[in-house]
Motif scaffolding. Structure first.
Motif, PDB file in Angstrom:
ATOM      1  N   THR A  37       0.823  -1.206   0.000  1.00 25.65           N
ATOM      2  CA  THR A  37       0.000   0.000   0.000  1.00 25.65           C
ATOM      3  C   THR A  37       0.857   1.256   0.000  1.00 25.65           C
ATOM      4  O   THR A  37       0.600   2.203  -0.746  1.00 25.65           O
ATOM      5  CB  THR A  37      -0.941  -0.001   1.226  1.00 25.65           C
ATOM      6  OG1 THR A  37      -1.781  -1.159   1.178  1.00 25.65           O
ATOM      7  CG2 THR A  37      -1.808   1.243   1.245  1.00 25.65           C
ATOM      8  N   VAL A  38       1.891   1.279   0.830  1.00 26.31           N
ATOM      9  CA  VAL A  38       2.779   2.447   0.898  1.00 26.31           C
ATOM     10  C   VAL A  38       3.524   2.632  -0.419  1.00 26.31           C
ATOM     11  O   VAL A  38       3.624   3.754  -0.954  1.00 26.31           O
ATOM     12  CB  VAL A  38       3.760   2.301   2.069  1.00 26.31           C
ATOM     13  CG1 VAL A  38       4.836   3.393   2.013  1.00 26.31           C
ATOM     14  CG2 VAL A  38       3.013   2.378   3.393  1.00 26.31           C
ATOM     15  N   PHE A  39       4.047   1.545  -0.979  1.00 25.65           N
ATOM     16  CA  PHE A  39       4.811   1.643  -2.227  1.00 25.65           C
ATOM     17  C   PHE A  39       3.934   2.059  -3.397  1.00 25.65           C
ATOM     18  O   PHE A  39       4.428   2.653  -4.366  1.00 25.65           O
ATOM     19  CB  PHE A  39       5.488   0.307  -2.538  1.00 25.65           C
ATOM     20  CG  PHE A  39       6.569  -0.054  -1.561  1.00 25.65           C
ATOM     21  CD1 PHE A  39       7.227   0.927  -0.829  1.00 25.65           C
ATOM     22  CD2 PHE A  39       6.930  -1.379  -1.352  1.00 25.65           C
ATOM     23  CE1 PHE A  39       8.219   0.607   0.075  1.00 25.65           C
ATOM     24  CE2 PHE A  39       7.927  -1.716  -0.457  1.00 25.65           C
ATOM     25  CZ  PHE A  39       8.570  -0.715   0.258  1.00 25.65           C
ATOM     26  N   ALA A  40       2.640   1.748  -3.351  1.00 25.35           N
ATOM     27  CA  ALA A  40       1.731   2.151  -4.430  1.00 25.35           C
ATOM     28  C   ALA A  40       1.181   3.553  -4.216  1.00 25.35           C
ATOM     29  O   ALA A  40       0.967   4.301  -5.183  1.00 25.35           O
ATOM     30  CB  ALA A  40       0.584   1.151  -4.545  1.00 25.35           C
ATOM     31  N   ALA A  41       0.946   3.927  -2.957  1.00 24.44           N
ATOM     32  CA  ALA A  41       0.347   5.230  -2.672  1.00 24.44           C
ATOM     33  C   ALA A  41       1.337   6.372  -2.844  1.00 24.44           C
ATOM     34  O   ALA A  41       0.945   7.472  -3.257  1.00 24.44           O
ATOM     35  CB  ALA A  41      -0.221   5.242  -1.252  1.00 24.44           C
ATOM     36  N   TYR A  42       2.600   6.125  -2.555  1.00 20.82           N
ATOM     37  CA  TYR A  42       3.587   7.213  -2.619  1.00 20.82           C
ATOM     38  C   TYR A  42       3.761   7.763  -4.039  1.00 20.82           C
ATOM     39  O   TYR A  42       3.737   8.988  -4.225  1.00 20.82           O
ATOM     40  CB  TYR A  42       4.922   6.723  -2.055  1.00 20.82           C
ATOM     41  CG  TYR A  42       6.004   7.777  -2.058  1.00 20.82           C
ATOM     42  CD1 TYR A  42       5.903   8.906  -1.264  1.00 20.82           C
ATOM     43  CD2 TYR A  42       7.127   7.640  -2.870  1.00 20.82           C
ATOM     44  CE1 TYR A  42       6.889   9.885  -1.263  1.00 20.82           C
ATOM     45  CE2 TYR A  42       8.123   8.603  -2.881  1.00 20.82           C
ATOM     46  CZ  TYR A  42       7.993   9.721  -2.074  1.00 20.82           C
ATOM     47  OH  TYR A  42       8.969  10.685  -2.090  1.00 20.82           O
ATOM     48  N   PRO A  43       3.921   6.932  -5.058  1.00 20.85           N
ATOM     49  CA  PRO A  43       4.007   7.510  -6.412  1.00 20.85           C
ATOM     50  C   PRO A  43       2.725   8.214  -6.845  1.00 20.85           C
ATOM     51  O   PRO A  43       2.776   9.247  -7.526  1.00 20.85           O
ATOM     52  CB  PRO A  43       4.281   6.287  -7.298  1.00 20.85           C
ATOM     53  CG  PRO A  43       4.820   5.252  -6.385  1.00 20.85           C
ATOM     54  CD  PRO A  43       4.150   5.484  -5.074  1.00 20.85           C
ATOM     55  N   LEU A  44       1.562   7.668  -6.472  1.00 17.53           N
ATOM     56  CA  LEU A  44       0.300   8.286  -6.864  1.00 17.53           C
ATOM     57  C   LEU A  44       0.093   9.644  -6.195  1.00 17.53           C
ATOM     58  O   LEU A  44      -0.748  10.428  -6.644  1.00 17.53           O
ATOM     59  CB  LEU A  44      -0.868   7.366  -6.511  1.00 17.53           C
ATOM     60  CG  LEU A  44      -0.987   6.080  -7.345  1.00 17.53           C
ATOM     61  CD1 LEU A  44      -2.102   5.205  -6.794  1.00 17.53           C
ATOM     62  CD2 LEU A  44      -1.247   6.410  -8.805  1.00 17.53           C
ATOM     63  N   ALA A  45       0.836   9.916  -5.134  1.00 12.77           N
ATOM     64  CA  ALA A  45       0.705  11.207  -4.455  1.00 12.77           C
ATOM     65  C   ALA A  45       1.500  12.300  -5.143  1.00 12.77           C
ATOM     66  O   ALA A  45       1.339  13.482  -4.805  1.00 12.77           O
ATOM     67  CB  ALA A  45       1.145  11.078  -2.994  1.00 12.77           C
ATOM     68  N   LYS A  46       2.348  11.922  -6.101  1.00 14.50           N
ATOM     69  CA  LYS A  46       3.190  12.905  -6.779  1.00 14.50           C
ATOM     70  C   LYS A  46       2.450  13.499  -7.980  1.00 14.50           C
ATOM     71  O   LYS A  46       1.929  12.766  -8.824  1.00 14.50           O
ATOM     72  CB  LYS A  46       4.505  12.257  -7.245  1.00 14.50           C
ATOM     73  CG  LYS A  46       5.304  11.659  -6.113  1.00 14.50           C
ATOM     74  CD  LYS A  46       5.593  12.722  -5.082  1.00 14.50           C
ATOM     75  CE  LYS A  46       5.894  12.160  -3.714  1.00 14.50           C
ATOM     76  NZ  LYS A  46       5.918  13.178  -2.671  1.00 14.50           N
ATOM     77  N   ARG A  47       2.448  14.798  -8.066  1.00 13.28           N
ATOM     78  CA  ARG A  47       1.734  15.485  -9.141  1.00 13.28           C
ATOM     79  C   ARG A  47       2.397  15.250 -10.496  1.00 13.28           C
ATOM     80  O   ARG A  47       1.737  15.350 -11.536  1.00 13.28           O
ATOM     81  CB  ARG A  47       1.661  16.990  -8.850  1.00 13.28           C
ATOM     82  CG  ARG A  47       0.985  17.296  -7.527  1.00 13.28           C
ATOM     83  CD  ARG A  47       0.815  18.793  -7.317  1.00 13.28           C
ATOM     84  NE  ARG A  47       0.296  19.083  -5.988  1.00 13.28           N
ATOM     85  CZ  ARG A  47      -0.994  19.028  -5.661  1.00 13.28           C
ATOM     86  NH1 ARG A  47      -1.883  18.687  -6.571  1.00 13.28           N
ATOM     87  NH2 ARG A  47      -1.386  19.304  -4.428  1.00 13.28           N
ATOM     88  N   TYR A  48       3.680  14.941 -10.495  1.00 16.88           N
ATOM     89  CA  TYR A  48       4.381  14.716 -11.754  1.00 16.88           C
ATOM     90  C   TYR A  48       4.323  13.257 -12.206  1.00 16.88           C
ATOM     91  O   TYR A  48       4.922  12.899 -13.226  1.00 16.88           O
ATOM     92  CB  TYR A  48       5.848  15.150 -11.635  1.00 16.88           C
ATOM     93  CG  TYR A  48       6.603  14.537 -10.480  1.00 16.88           C
ATOM     94  CD1 TYR A  48       7.156  13.264 -10.568  1.00 16.88           C
ATOM     95  CD2 TYR A  48       6.769  15.239  -9.284  1.00 16.88           C
ATOM     96  CE1 TYR A  48       7.839  12.700  -9.519  1.00 16.88           C
ATOM     97  CE2 TYR A  48       7.454  14.676  -8.220  1.00 16.88           C
ATOM     98  CZ  TYR A  48       7.996  13.417  -8.351  1.00 16.88           C
ATOM     99  OH  TYR A  48       8.670  12.862  -7.298  1.00 16.88           O
TER     100      TYR A  48
END
Length: 273
Positions: free
Chosen positions: A73-84
């Motif tokens: 969950t953490v590894f998937a959520a962190y990239p999705l939180a980036k606007r770029y």
């Protein structure tokens, strides 16, 4: 709130009292204190082979499932939180779509069977490894972290992996503790998938064993005539109460350690969309 808490605690205390009582206690009455105290019910439950194997299977599933689900969950959520992140909106909508539609019970069963996961702990962990709801909550929490913190790490030469483990995760303990609690409780209470994927009785989780004892009676799961004290009167209801307490108490003890993070993690994780 006091009245509400009393209505919640009252049945729990009644079951606890019943589990510590002998078979002579009137089952038509409600007791908060055992009229005749005994540990025999717990001794019988904890020495039963099905309960012991179920407890080990549930503990293994809870620890393994929570650790893997939290990491994924953490590894998937962190990239999705980036606007770029490329096509972030599309991937977020794709994940949210799975909250409303699924393949169904039969395709899931055929998938687990064809993958050779039957009678394995992986059949209980892998199919529900990532929850879309938990992923969105974690993503929203990561979006609330100031970008200046990550920029300062990049200035010092840190890459995204180092920033995640040394900056983001340490300040994200509220949401991590909240997700850990959700996942641990979910795995501890789950029983339907074990009922479907586990054909060997020794691989069943504790909740399936409890279901058989409570709903189907104790004759096939417990030998009520094998107590050391021949004068001790027991009945199936006291055994059922002890079984319920054995399944409830371990996960209840998990709450106080994460309570201080729980409310903050839910509130901060739900602010941004």
């Amino acid at each position: 709130m006091i009245a509400f808490c009393a209505t919640t605690i009252f049945p729990f205390l009644h079951l606890l009292s019943l589990s510590l009582s002998t078979g002579n206690v009137p089952l038509t009455q409600i007791h908060l204190i055992p009229p005749e105290f005994t540990w025999a019910n717990y001794k019988k439950v904890l020495t039963n082979e099905f309960v012991l194997s179920g407890f080990v299977n549930t503990l293994t599933r809870t620890i393994l499932g929570t650790a893997l689900s939290l990491a994924a969950t953490v590894f998937a959520a962190y990239p999705l939180a980036k606007r770029y992140f490329p096509h972030r909106s599309f991937w977020t909508a794709f994940i949210v779509f799975t909250m409303f539609f699924s393949g169904g019970l039969i395709p899931n069963y055929l998938l687990v069977k064809n993958l050779g996961l039957m009678n394995s702990v992986w059949a209980l962990v892998l199919p529900g490894l990532v929850s879309a709801f938990s992923l969105v909550i974690a993503r929203n929490f990561f979006m609330a972290i100031p970008e200046s913190l990550e920029e300062s790490g990049k200035i010092d030469g840190a890459n995204d992996i180092v920033i995640l483990f040394r900056i983001v995760i340490p300040i994200s303990m509220p949401i991590i503790a909240t997700l850990s609690l959700w996942m641990a409780v979910g795995h501890w209470n789950a029983w339907f998938d074990s009922l479907i994927y586990m054909t060997d009785a020794n691989n069943q989780v504790l909740q399936v064993v409890m279901r058989r004892i409570v709903l189907l009676g104790t004759k096939d799961m417990m030998d009520l005539n094998s107590f050391d004290d021949p004068n001790l009167v027991v009945n199936p209801e006291t055994i059922k109460a002890a079984t319920l307490m054995v399944t409830i108490i371990p996960i209840v003890m998990f709450y106080p350690f994460l309570q201080k993070y729980f409310v903050k993690g839910v509130l901060v994780g739900s602010l941004k969309g």
